[in-house]
Design a protein around this motif. Structure first.
Motif, PDB file in Angstrom:
ATOM      1  N   ALA A   1      65.134  -4.165  17.487  1.00 26.87           N
ATOM      2  CA  ALA A   1      65.935  -4.673  16.366  1.00 26.87           C
ATOM      3  C   ALA A   1      65.076  -5.514  15.425  1.00 26.87           C
ATOM      4  N   ARG A   2      64.262  -6.371  15.999  1.00 25.55           N
ATOM      5  CA  ARG A   2      63.415  -7.240  15.185  1.00 25.55           C
ATOM      6  C   ARG A   2      62.386  -6.435  14.386  1.00 25.55           C
ATOM      7  N   GLY A   3      61.811  -5.424  15.021  1.00 28.57           N
ATOM      8  CA  GLY A   3      60.824  -4.599  14.326  1.00 28.57           C
ATOM      9  C   GLY A   3      61.425  -3.865  13.146  1.00 28.57           C
ATOM     10  N   PHE A   4      62.586  -3.256  13.340  1.00 32.34           N
ATOM     11  CA  PHE A   4      63.225  -2.532  12.246  1.00 32.34           C
ATOM     12  C   PHE A   4      63.758  -3.487  11.188  1.00 32.34           C
ATOM     13  N   GLU A   5      64.056  -4.710  11.584  1.00 35.85           N
ATOM     14  CA  GLU A   5      64.532  -5.718  10.630  1.00 35.85           C
ATOM     15  C   GLU A   5      63.384  -6.224   9.754  1.00 35.85           C
ATOM     16  N   LYS A   6      62.207  -6.376  10.341  1.00 32.69           N
ATOM     17  CA  LYS A   6      61.082  -6.988   9.639  1.00 32.69           C
ATOM     18  C   LYS A   6      60.213  -6.001   8.860  1.00 32.69           C
ATOM     19  N   THR A   7      60.347  -4.701   9.135  1.00 36.29           N
ATOM     20  CA  THR A   7      59.531  -3.716   8.425  1.00 36.29           C
ATOM     21  C   THR A   7      60.432  -2.616   7.873  1.00 36.29           C
ATOM     22  N   ASP A   8      59.868  -1.818   7.003  1.00 32.18           N
ATOM     23  CA  ASP A   8      60.554  -0.625   6.518  1.00 32.18           C
ATOM     24  C   ASP A   8      60.029   0.615   7.233  1.00 32.18           C
ATOM     25  N   PHE A   9      59.268   0.414   8.295  1.00 30.91           N
ATOM     26  CA  PHE A   9      58.683   1.530   9.019  1.00 30.91           C
ATOM     27  C   PHE A   9      59.779   2.304   9.742  1.00 30.91           C
ATOM     28  N   PRO A  10      59.723   3.634   9.680  1.00 29.72           N
ATOM     29  CA  PRO A  10      60.796   4.442  10.253  1.00 29.72           C
ATOM     30  C   PRO A  10      60.644   4.763  11.732  1.00 29.72           C
ATOM     31  N   LEU A  11      59.523   4.382  12.369  1.00 33.77           N
ATOM     32  CA  LEU A  11      59.260   4.823  13.735  1.00 33.77           C
ATOM     33  C   LEU A  11      58.712   3.700  14.590  1.00 33.77           C
ATOM     34  N   ILE A  12      59.180   3.663  15.832  1.00 38.22           N
ATOM     35  CA  ILE A  12      58.625   2.764  16.835  1.00 38.22           C
ATOM     36  C   ILE A  12      58.290   3.617  18.054  1.00 38.22           C
ATOM     37  N   THR A  13      57.081   3.434  18.593  1.00 35.54           N
ATOM     38  CA  THR A  13      56.647   4.213  19.747  1.00 35.54           C
ATOM     39  C   THR A  13      56.297   3.287  20.902  1.00 35.54           C
ATOM     40  N   LEU A  14      56.189   3.885  22.078  1.00 37.60           N
ATOM     41  CA  LEU A  14      55.757   3.150  23.262  1.00 37.60           C
ATOM     42  C   LEU A  14      55.131   4.141  24.221  1.00 37.60           C
ATOM     43  N   GLY A  15      54.386   3.639  25.169  1.00 35.00           N
ATOM     44  CA  GLY A  15      53.805   4.463  26.218  1.00 35.00           C
ATOM     45  C   GLY A  15      54.430   4.075  27.545  1.00 35.00           C
ATOM     46  N   VAL A  16      54.574   5.059  28.409  1.00 37.83           N
ATOM     47  CA  VAL A  16      55.190   4.808  29.715  1.00 37.83           C
ATOM     48  C   VAL A  16      54.538   5.731  30.738  1.00 37.83           C
ATOM     49  N   TYR A  17      54.395   5.245  31.963  1.00 37.11           N
ATOM     50  CA  TYR A  17      53.887   6.096  33.026  1.00 37.11           C
ATOM     51  C   TYR A  17      54.967   7.105  33.401  1.00 37.11           C
ATOM     52  N   ALA A  18      54.582   8.368  33.498  1.00 38.50           N
ATOM     53  CA  ALA A  18      55.530   9.442  33.773  1.00 38.50           C
ATOM     54  C   ALA A  18      56.257   9.260  35.108  1.00 38.50           C
ATOM     55  N   HIS A  19      55.647   8.567  36.054  1.00 35.69           N
ATOM     56  CA  HIS A  19      56.289   8.363  37.362  1.00 35.69           C
ATOM     57  C   HIS A  19      57.235   7.153  37.373  1.00 35.69           C
ATOM     58  N   ASN A  20      57.298   6.408  36.287  1.00 39.97           N
ATOM     59  CA  ASN A  20      58.163   5.222  36.225  1.00 39.97           C
ATOM     60  C   ASN A  20      59.558   5.644  35.747  1.00 39.97           C
ATOM     61  N   HIS A  21      60.311   6.232  36.656  1.00 39.91           N
ATOM     62  CA  HIS A  21      61.618   6.799  36.311  1.00 39.91           C
ATOM     63  C   HIS A  21      62.615   5.755  35.825  1.00 39.91           C
TER      64      HIS A  21
END
Length: 118
Positions: A55-75
């Motif tokens: 919420a804070r990221g979309f509030e503070k920027t006009d950027f349309p995308l937020i990404t993250l990385g996750v380990y595939a085994h971390n269900h």
């Protein structure tokens, strides 16, 4: 209580932190280092942390995308991110055991005056 800043969010509960970086070249944000205390997992605190950072990221920027990385085994983490509308991006990141996920900004509501809301 949730405290969020331009570069990250920190839950007032001990052991919860996340960073949020803005990349002006790609016009996107990257959510990383999402850490929760194992003793309080399953209580909704990690969800509150990620929701606050997004919420804070979309509030503070006009950027349309937020990404993250996750380990595939971390269900557990995968389930959380999917429930928060993150989708696999197919982008390669460090190591075969990691995957990238992204969430696009929903259009901001338009006010009666025709301006986008914050």
């Amino acid at each position: 209580m949730v405290v969020a800043g331009e570069w990250g969010a920190r839950h007032s509960y001990s052991g919860h932190i996340a960073s949020l970086l803005a990349d002006h070249d790609s016009q996107s944000m990257r959510l990383g280092y999402i850490i929760t205390d194992p003793a309080v997992r399953g209580q909704g605190r990690g969800r509150a942390l990620v929701e606050a950072a997004v919420a804070r990221g979309f509030e503070k920027t006009d950027f349309p995308l937020i990404t993250l990385g996750v380990y595939a085994h971390n269900h557990r983490a995968l389930g959380l991110y999917e429930s928060l509308e993150f989708k696999p991006t197919g982008a390669s990141i460090e190591g075969p055991s990691q995957m990238s996920m992204g969430r696009c900004l929903s259009p901001r509501p338009v006010s009666a005056g025709g301006e986008q809301g914050a």
